[in-house]
Design a protein around this motif. Structure first.
Motif, PDB file in Angstrom:
ATOM      1  N   ASN A 159       0.865  -1.177   0.000  1.00 32.67           N
ATOM      2  CA  ASN A 159       0.000   0.000   0.000  1.00 32.67           C
ATOM      3  C   ASN A 159       0.907   1.235   0.000  1.00 32.67           C
ATOM      4  O   ASN A 159       1.781   1.377   0.858  1.00 32.67           O
ATOM      5  CB  ASN A 159      -0.890  -0.033   1.249  1.00 32.67           C
ATOM      6  N   HIS A 160       0.705   2.122  -0.955  1.00 27.15           N
ATOM      7  CA  HIS A 160       1.558   3.306  -1.119  1.00 27.15           C
ATOM      8  C   HIS A 160       1.581   4.172   0.156  1.00 27.15           C
ATOM      9  O   HIS A 160       2.622   4.717   0.532  1.00 27.15           O
ATOM     10  CB  HIS A 160       1.026   4.104  -2.318  1.00 27.15           C
ATOM     11  N   LEU A 161       0.451   4.265   0.827  1.00 24.64           N
ATOM     12  CA  LEU A 161       0.376   5.074   2.054  1.00 24.64           C
ATOM     13  C   LEU A 161       1.152   4.408   3.180  1.00 24.64           C
ATOM     14  O   LEU A 161       1.816   5.061   3.985  1.00 24.64           O
ATOM     15  CB  LEU A 161      -1.085   5.274   2.466  1.00 24.64           C
ATOM     16  N   ALA A 172       3.735   2.647   2.746  1.00 25.80           N
ATOM     17  CA  ALA A 172       5.154   2.887   2.450  1.00 25.80           C
ATOM     18  C   ALA A 172       5.585   4.258   2.972  1.00 25.80           C
ATOM     19  O   ALA A 172       6.644   4.399   3.581  1.00 25.80           O
ATOM     20  CB  ALA A 172       5.391   2.774   0.956  1.00 25.80           C
ATOM     21  N   HIS A 173       4.739   5.293   2.745  1.00 27.76           N
ATOM     22  CA  HIS A 173       5.044   6.613   3.326  1.00 27.76           C
ATOM     23  C   HIS A 173       5.116   6.483   4.852  1.00 27.76           C
ATOM     24  O   HIS A 173       5.980   7.060   5.504  1.00 27.76           O
ATOM     25  CB  HIS A 173       3.941   7.624   2.981  1.00 27.76           C
ATOM     26  N   ALA A 174       4.196   5.714   5.420  1.00 30.49           N
ATOM     27  CA  ALA A 174       4.091   5.612   6.883  1.00 30.49           C
ATOM     28  C   ALA A 174       5.318   4.954   7.504  1.00 30.49           C
ATOM     29  O   ALA A 174       5.715   5.301   8.618  1.00 30.49           O
ATOM     30  CB  ALA A 174       2.831   4.831   7.263  1.00 30.49           C
ATOM     31  N   THR A 191       8.907  12.727  -0.859  1.00 31.06           N
ATOM     32  CA  THR A 191       8.125  12.610  -2.090  1.00 31.06           C
ATOM     33  C   THR A 191       8.187  11.148  -2.562  1.00 31.06           C
ATOM     34  O   THR A 191       8.941  10.341  -2.015  1.00 31.06           O
ATOM     35  CB  THR A 191       8.676  13.557  -3.171  1.00 31.06           C
ATOM     36  N   ASP A 192       7.374  10.833  -3.581  1.00 35.47           N
ATOM     37  CA  ASP A 192       7.254   9.428  -3.996  1.00 35.47           C
ATOM     38  C   ASP A 192       8.585   8.870  -4.495  1.00 35.47           C
ATOM     39  O   ASP A 192       9.298   9.535  -5.246  1.00 35.47           O
ATOM     40  CB  ASP A 192       6.184   9.311  -5.084  1.00 35.47           C
ATOM     41  N   ASN A 193       8.890   7.656  -4.080  1.00 36.24           N
ATOM     42  CA  ASN A 193      10.162   7.028  -4.447  1.00 36.24           C
ATOM     43  C   ASN A 193      10.043   5.509  -4.326  1.00 36.24           C
ATOM     44  O   ASN A 193       9.090   4.998  -3.732  1.00 36.24           O
ATOM     45  CB  ASN A 193      11.270   7.565  -3.527  1.00 36.24           C
TER      46      ASN A 193
HETATM   47 ZN    ZN Z   1       2.869   9.597  -2.225  1.00 36.54          ZN
END
Ligand code: ZN
Ligand code: KG4
Length: 357
Positions: free
Chosen positions: A114-116, A118-120, A308-310
């Motif tokens: 889940n992209h979120l 991953a940020h978390a 930022t997204d990576n």
């Molecule tokens: Zn993002």
């Protein structure tokens, strides 16, 4: 363990290789990000169809570069992770299908991240932040305050009723003719503007819940701009500064409420963690710093390229899940919508494979 991560949910085509040691420490071995900004700039925002095609064209090269820079062949990998959502579905399909192909051919476990999430979890890659912590995730598509209690254990404490903070920055930039993406441009203008000149609202202030609302602020800004049009350079700078100050005040107040809810439910957080593109904004970083120090907790704000997204964040989330034996079947579906708190519910039902130590 060594994991390849692939990110294609929005307008960055990214891949990275990350190592996770047995004691849970992370190391980035490569992190390749190809931004599509120039392909979308003429349209003033991300065009999903253009994004999906650009991912198809660039992804093989980006993955090849990430593997080459890490200095490994696919046989050295312990798993392949891809963002399986939430995001623009065309792009998600490209990244997830590619990860499935590599996992199948190389006979490696697949992790649908889940992209979120991953940020978390990025704060654990950069700072080995212990659970539980309070996450403030602010990007172009999301504005959330989340209690991060463990891998796969997330409770959303607050979210936006309308626009995301990054979206509000982008719309402000568009309204003032500054270009795309708007966040950095508004910040740049704000630096030479008068933040007191326009009295803009601070939506949701003093409410007990931890929710946000940005659309009223955006409308108020538009009305102020229309009143004084045509705008001089100084007018634009003053509008940007007033807008940014209003957002900063809103973030302080809403996170203050979020941290209060966190403490009531889960006790003191180990840290306040910033994530998402908006955390690149220095005024926002400053207010997060002030809030954390007032509360006597650490602020973890990862370096800008990890906010930022990576791909590194996807690889890391994959490694964290793999370490718990959480893998996905090759028929796992891509998801345009995938709220963070749905993960906890699903996790309980997952069949775990043998956990790596
Ligand atoms: Zn993002
Ligand atoms: O996390 P991200 O790279 O992508 C997603 O939206 O998932 O965040 C991009 C968002 C955009 O809305 C952009 O305008 C905003 O983050 N942003 C900023 C700044 N840099 C990027 N907003 C305010 N100030 C900045 N310096």
């Amino acid at each position: 363990m060594i994991v390849l991560g692939i990110e294609t949910t929005c307008d960055e085509t990214a891949a990275a290789v990350v190592a996770r040691s047995k004691d849970g420490r992370g190391k980035i071995l490569s992190n390749v990000v190809l931004s599509q900004v120039s392909e979308h700039a003429a349209f003033g925002g991300v065009v999903p169809e253009i994004a999906a095609r650009a991912h198809v064209e660039a992804l093989d090269f980006v993955i090849g570069r990430a593997m080459q820079e890490a200095g490994f062949g696919y046989d050295a990998l312990d798993g392949v992770a891809a963002a399986a959502g939430p995001g623009l579905i065309g792009g998600v399909i490209v990244g997830l299908t590619t990860a499935k192909a590599i996992a199948l051919v190389e006979n490696k476990p697949l992790v649908a991240v889940n992209h979120l999430e991953a940020h978390a979890l990025t704060a654990r890659l950069t700072d080995a932040t212990p659970f539980p912590y309070c996450l403030f995730l602010a990007s172009g598509g999301h504005t959330q305050t989340v209690a991060v209690r463990g891998v796969g254990d997330y409770v959303r404490l607050g979210t936006t009723h309308d626009d995301a903070i990054g979206e509000a920055f982008d719309k402000t930039a568009k309204l003032l003719g500054l270009g795309y993406p708007g966040g950095p441009l508004v910040e740049q203008e704000a630096a030479r503007g008068d933040a007191q000149r326009f009295a803009l609202p601070r939506p949701m202030q003093h409410r007990k819940d931890a929710d946000f609302s940005l659309s009223g602020l955006k409308t108020a800004l538009r009305l102020e701009a229309e009143k004084i049009a045509p705008l001089s350079d100084q007018d634009v700078a003053d509008l940007c500064a007033s807008f940014q100050q209003a957002v900063v005040d809103v973030v302080f107040d809403r996170l203050h409420a979020g941290l209060r809810i966190f403490r009531t439910k889960y006790g003191a957080p180990s840290a306040l963690v910033a994530a998402g593109g908006v955390a690149a904004n220095q005024a926002i970083r400053n207010v997060l710093h002030r809030l954390a120090s007032e509360q006597g907790i650490a602020l973890v704000a990862p370096p800008l390229e990890l906010c930022t997204d990576n791909g590194a964040m996807i690889a890391w989330a994959g490694a964290e899940r793999l370490a718990l034996g959480l893998t996905d079947a090759l028929d796992v579906a891509p998801r345009a919508r995938w709220p963070l708190d749905e993960i906890a519910a699903a996790q309980g039902k997952l069949k775990r494979t043998a956990a790596y130590k």
